[in-house]
Design an enzyme around this catalytic site. Structure first.
Site, PDB file in Angstrom:
ATOM      1  N   SER A   1       0.967  -1.126  -0.099  1.00  0.00           N
ATOM      2  CA  SER A   1       0.097   0.079   0.061  1.00  0.00           C
ATOM      3  C   SER A   1       0.831   1.245   0.025  1.00  0.00           C
ATOM      4  O   SER A   1       1.949   1.197   0.328  1.00  0.00           O
ATOM      5  CB  SER A   1      -0.918  -0.084   1.150  1.00  0.00           C
ATOM      6  OG  SER A   1      -2.125   0.414   1.056  1.00  0.00           O
TER       7      SER A   1
ATOM      8  N   GLY B   1      -3.174  -0.433  -3.843  1.00  0.00           N
ATOM      9  CA  GLY B   1      -1.814  -0.044  -3.109  1.00  0.00           C
ATOM     10  C   GLY B   1      -1.242   1.439  -4.079  1.00  0.00           C
ATOM     11  O   GLY B   1      -0.309   1.871  -3.254  1.00  0.00           O
TER      12      GLY B   1
ATOM     13  N   GLU C   1      -7.733  -2.842  -7.411  1.00  0.00           N
ATOM     14  CA  GLU C   1      -8.507  -2.646  -6.075  1.00  0.00           C
ATOM     15  C   GLU C   1      -7.787  -1.320  -5.414  1.00  0.00           C
ATOM     16  O   GLU C   1      -7.409  -1.752  -4.323  1.00  0.00           O
ATOM     17  CB  GLU C   1      -8.209  -3.877  -5.324  1.00  0.00           C
ATOM     18  CG  GLU C   1      -8.949  -5.135  -5.580  1.00  0.00           C
ATOM     19  CD  GLU C   1      -8.434  -6.394  -4.877  1.00  0.00           C
ATOM     20  OE1 GLU C   1      -9.331  -7.473  -4.942  1.00  0.00           O
ATOM     21  OE2 GLU C   1      -7.410  -6.345  -4.367  1.00  0.00           O
TER      22      GLU C   1
ATOM     23  N   GLY D   1      -7.916   1.653  -2.916  1.00  0.00           N
ATOM     24  CA  GLY D   1      -8.762   1.850  -1.720  1.00  0.00           C
ATOM     25  C   GLY D   1      -8.515   3.331  -1.549  1.00  0.00           C
ATOM     26  O   GLY D   1      -9.300   4.574  -1.787  1.00  0.00           O
TER      27      GLY D   1
ATOM     28  N   ARG E   1      -3.038   6.338  12.480  1.00  0.00           N
ATOM     29  CA  ARG E   1      -2.050   6.261  11.514  1.00  0.00           C
ATOM     30  C   ARG E   1      -0.587   6.669  11.782  1.00  0.00           C
ATOM     31  O   ARG E   1       0.553   5.975  11.565  1.00  0.00           O
ATOM     32  CB  ARG E   1      -2.514   6.751  10.122  1.00  0.00           C
ATOM     33  CG  ARG E   1      -3.494   5.715   9.590  1.00  0.00           C
ATOM     34  CD  ARG E   1      -3.782   6.052   7.931  1.00  0.00           C
ATOM     35  NE  ARG E   1      -2.579   5.684   7.140  1.00  0.00           N
ATOM     36  CZ  ARG E   1      -1.491   6.048   6.569  1.00  0.00           C
ATOM     37  NH1 ARG E   1      -1.652   7.497   6.864  1.00  0.00           N
ATOM     38  NH2 ARG E   1      -0.889   5.595   5.881  1.00  0.00           N
TER      39      ARG E   1
ATOM     40  N   CYS F   1      -3.855   9.904  26.638  1.00  0.00           N
ATOM     41  CA  CYS F   1      -2.782   9.834  27.521  1.00  0.00           C
ATOM     42  C   CYS F   1      -1.760   9.069  27.292  1.00  0.00           C
ATOM     43  O   CYS F   1      -1.389   7.764  27.763  1.00  0.00           O
ATOM     44  CB  CYS F   1      -3.413   9.225  28.896  1.00  0.00           C
ATOM     45  SG  CYS F   1      -4.134  10.547  29.807  1.00  0.00           S
ATOM     46  N   GLU F   2      -1.248   9.632  26.228  1.00  0.00           N
ATOM     47  CA  GLU F   2       0.175   8.726  25.594  1.00  0.00           C
ATOM     48  C   GLU F   2       0.858   9.846  24.805  1.00  0.00           C
ATOM     49  O   GLU F   2       0.476  10.409  23.956  1.00  0.00           O
ATOM     50  CB  GLU F   2      -0.566   7.574  24.548  1.00  0.00           C
ATOM     51  CG  GLU F   2       0.259   6.599  24.239  1.00  0.00           C
ATOM     52  CD  GLU F   2      -0.347   5.198  23.950  1.00  0.00           C
ATOM     53  OE1 GLU F   2      -1.487   4.889  24.692  1.00  0.00           O
ATOM     54  OE2 GLU F   2       0.110   4.489  22.995  1.00  0.00           O
TER      55      GLU F   2
HETATM   56  N1  LLP Z   1      -6.547  -5.115  -2.002  1.00  0.00           N
HETATM   57  C1  LLP Z   1      -6.089  -5.829  -1.141  1.00  0.00           C
HETATM   58  C2  LLP Z   1      -5.933  -7.495  -1.172  1.00  0.00           C
HETATM   59  C3  LLP Z   1      -5.597  -5.100   0.060  1.00  0.00           C
HETATM   60  O1  LLP Z   1      -5.153  -6.001   1.029  1.00  0.00           O
HETATM   61  C4  LLP Z   1      -5.610  -3.625   0.140  1.00  0.00           C
HETATM   62  C5  LLP Z   1      -5.268  -2.889   1.452  1.00  0.00           C
HETATM   63  C6  LLP Z   1      -6.053  -3.088  -1.005  1.00  0.00           C
HETATM   64  C7  LLP Z   1      -6.554  -3.687  -2.033  1.00  0.00           C
HETATM   65  C8  LLP Z   1      -6.121  -1.460  -0.869  1.00  0.00           C
HETATM   66  O2  LLP Z   1      -4.830  -0.817  -0.922  1.00  0.00           O
HETATM   67  P1  LLP Z   1      -4.846   0.509  -0.928  1.00  0.00           P
HETATM   68  O3  LLP Z   1      -5.183   1.075  -2.574  1.00  0.00           O
HETATM   69  O4  LLP Z   1      -5.914   1.243  -0.058  1.00  0.00           O
HETATM   70  O5  LLP Z   1      -3.414   1.050  -0.495  1.00  0.00           O
HETATM   71  N2  LLP Z   1      -4.133   0.394   7.386  1.00  0.00           N
HETATM   72  C9  LLP Z   1      -2.896   0.722   6.319  1.00  0.00           C
HETATM   73  C10 LLP Z   1      -3.170   0.254   4.913  1.00  0.00           C
HETATM   74  C11 LLP Z   1      -3.461  -1.324   4.904  1.00  0.00           C
HETATM   75  C12 LLP Z   1      -3.714  -1.788   3.638  1.00  0.00           C
HETATM   76  C13 LLP Z   1      -4.253  -2.997   3.744  1.00  0.00           C
HETATM   77  N3  LLP Z   1      -4.528  -3.728   2.457  1.00  0.00           N
HETATM   78  C14 LLP Z   1      -2.671   2.163   6.239  1.00  0.00           C
HETATM   79  O6  LLP Z   1      -3.373   2.984   6.841  1.00  0.00           O
HETATM   80  O7  LLP Z   1      -1.772   2.618   5.568  1.00  0.00           O
END
Ligand code: LLP
Length: 469
Positions: free
Chosen positions: A236, A272, A314, A316, A358, A389-390
């Protein structure tokens, strides 16, 4: 010569000429300061939003989400058509999933990827056609798989040999046919701004490439399963295409081998795509990325003498990340004298790691601007911190903010649309903030804020103190 405070600035942080500016890459396109100097998003002033909904507040610019979703769909459609294939874009709901957002996404012609039973229910409640859903996860329960098969989910991305057997049993029992992709570990692991390639990666998702062929052979034996192809996600917040290119090349090797024993209609290269969190981040435009990635796949296929499969992606973060802005109210400021002789300004706001984990989880950098007015005086290096509190409760580690920031001011932190609300907690019994969508000068609550009563509602000793003594 550097002033003592400036000497604390990290090398990458550029001191802005004007600490009231709004660097375009990190804000929704609609962001501007109005005649009073107040930041407005989607035509709604931050002060009006806070008056109506309080702070902290996650503001999502609907047009920005839609425009980015559209850009992904159109760019990949075009790139795929140029190479004689098709591309589907699944929005990775883990970045931020509400029924309203799912509806915008579907409206823009995308599909949705979910990774738990909970996300599946949000998508179904939004009216997303089950056939437009992909279902991920390394440990989907039998109940989750049953529900997915029962509603007629489009694709399940299988992650383990055990899951294949679970699906075999479920489809035998329900006489359903389920389309599946096999998730593989390409050995390419994206690091922010770069990637690493190792033959064997030590992680929990998917099948190592050498084991995937056997998994596919097993799937092809099961009457209730239809093997649709391979899936690979390398990480990602990735900049550039080198990681995608290397990963595609490795996965195509297996894809070509699998074609010798049956059809392999699809290839899903995951998400990603990186976004800008601070003014120094410079992500490649999606049109360019789509063109380069699809061309790399086409070249990889040509080199192996195979035809290019139907593609899917995919994204996000890249769809919702910079559509979100969090508004906070400043509570206290402090100038802390350090042993080195430097002084660091701490600005405390009324949220923190409970609404944005994050920085604490990943050391993630964000930026901030004074939102309720234009600041005066020279920019001062500041650290924006939360109310928890951190000491690791940092919202923005390093930012130049106007020197006159004071209690009661509003701060806006951009690029909080992805992985902030989904990772939110009730740490220290702090209620989670509302999510408000803005567009054309209007605002709408899409997720209501929690109340203290909500937060206390699971404490079984509150209504029945005697029973819990
Ligand atoms: N597809 C799969 C199989 C995934 O595991 C993920 C993200 C995505 C697509 C979407 O990735 P994106 O386009 O959003 O980078 N919490 C972490 C990011 C965790 C991502 C997990 N998987 C952060 O805040 O950076």
């Amino acid at each position: 010569m550097l002033s003592p405070a400036d000497s604390l600035a990290p090398e990458w942080l550029v001191e802005p000429v004007d600490a009231n500016d709004l660097p375009t890459a990190v804000w929704p396109a609609s962001t501007a300061r109005d005649a009073h100097g107040v930041i407005q998003i989607g035509g709604v002033a931050a002060t009006d939003l806070v008056h109506a909904y309080g702070t902290p507040l996650l503001v999502i610019d609907e047009d920005e989400v839609r425009a980015r979703a559209r850009a992904f769909r159109q760019s990949f459609d075009r790139a795929a058509a140029d190479h004689g294939t098709t591309a589907q874009v699944y929005y990775a709901g883990k970045a931020l999933l509400t029924t309203t957002i799912a509806r915008w996404i579907i409206d823009e012609g995308l599909r949705v990827d979910v990774c738990t039973g909970g996300e599946l229910e949000v998508a179904l409640a939004a009216g997303v056609a089950p056939a437009s859903l992909g279902f991920h996860g390394n440990n989907k329960s039998v109940a989750e798989l049953e529900r997915a098969v029962e509603v007629g989910i489009g694709t399940i991305i299988v992650d383990s040999a055990i899951e294949i057997e679970r699906l075999s049993a479920i489809t035998a029992r329900t006489e359903a046919t389920q389309r599946v992709l096999v998730r593989v570990i390409s050995g390419v692991h994206a690091e922010t701004h770069d990637f690493l390639a190792t033959a064997h990666e030590d992680q929990k998702f998917g099948f190592p490439l050498p084991e995937a062929e056997q998994a596919v052979a097993r799937i092809r034996e099961i009457p209730g399963l239809e093997f649709a192809g391979l899936h690979c996600h390398i990480g990602s917040q990735i900049f550039g295409v080198a990681g995608f290119r290397e990963s595609a090349s490795r996965v195509l090797e297996l894809h070509a081998a699998l074609l010798e024993s049956g059809p392999v209609p699809q290839l899903n290269l995951g998400g990603g795509f990186g976004i800008a969190y601070t003014s120094v981040d410079d992500p490649t435009p999606i049109e360019t990325l789509a063109g380069e990635i699809v061309t790399a796949v086409a070249e990889g296929c040509a080199a192996r003498g195979i035809s290019i499969p139907a593609l899917s992606f995919e994204p996000g973060r890249a769809i919702v990340g910079t559509a979100g802005v969090t508004l906070y109210e400043v509570g206290t400021t402090k100038d802390v004298a350090l042993e080195s002789g430097a002084t660091r300004r701490y600005i405390s706001v009324d949220g923190g790691m409970s609404d944005n984990a994050r920085p604490a989880l990943y050391g993630a950098q964000f930026s901030a601007r004074l939102a309720s007015r234009v600041g005066v005086g020279s920019p001062q290096l500041s650290r924006v911190v939360g109310k928890h509190c951190e000491s690791g409760d940092i919202v923005v580690d390093h930012e130049f903010l106007p020197v006159d920031v004071t209690p009661g001011d509003l701060l806006a932190v951009p690029a909080t649309g992805a992985y902030c609300a989904p990772l939110a907690s009730n740490y220290n019994h702090v209620p989670r903030p509302p999510i408000v969508a803005v567009r054309d000068g209007r605002s709408t609550v899409i997720v209501r804020g929690e109340t203290i009563a909500d937060v206390l509602s699971r404490d079984a000793g509150i209504d029945a103190p005697e029973a819990h003594r």
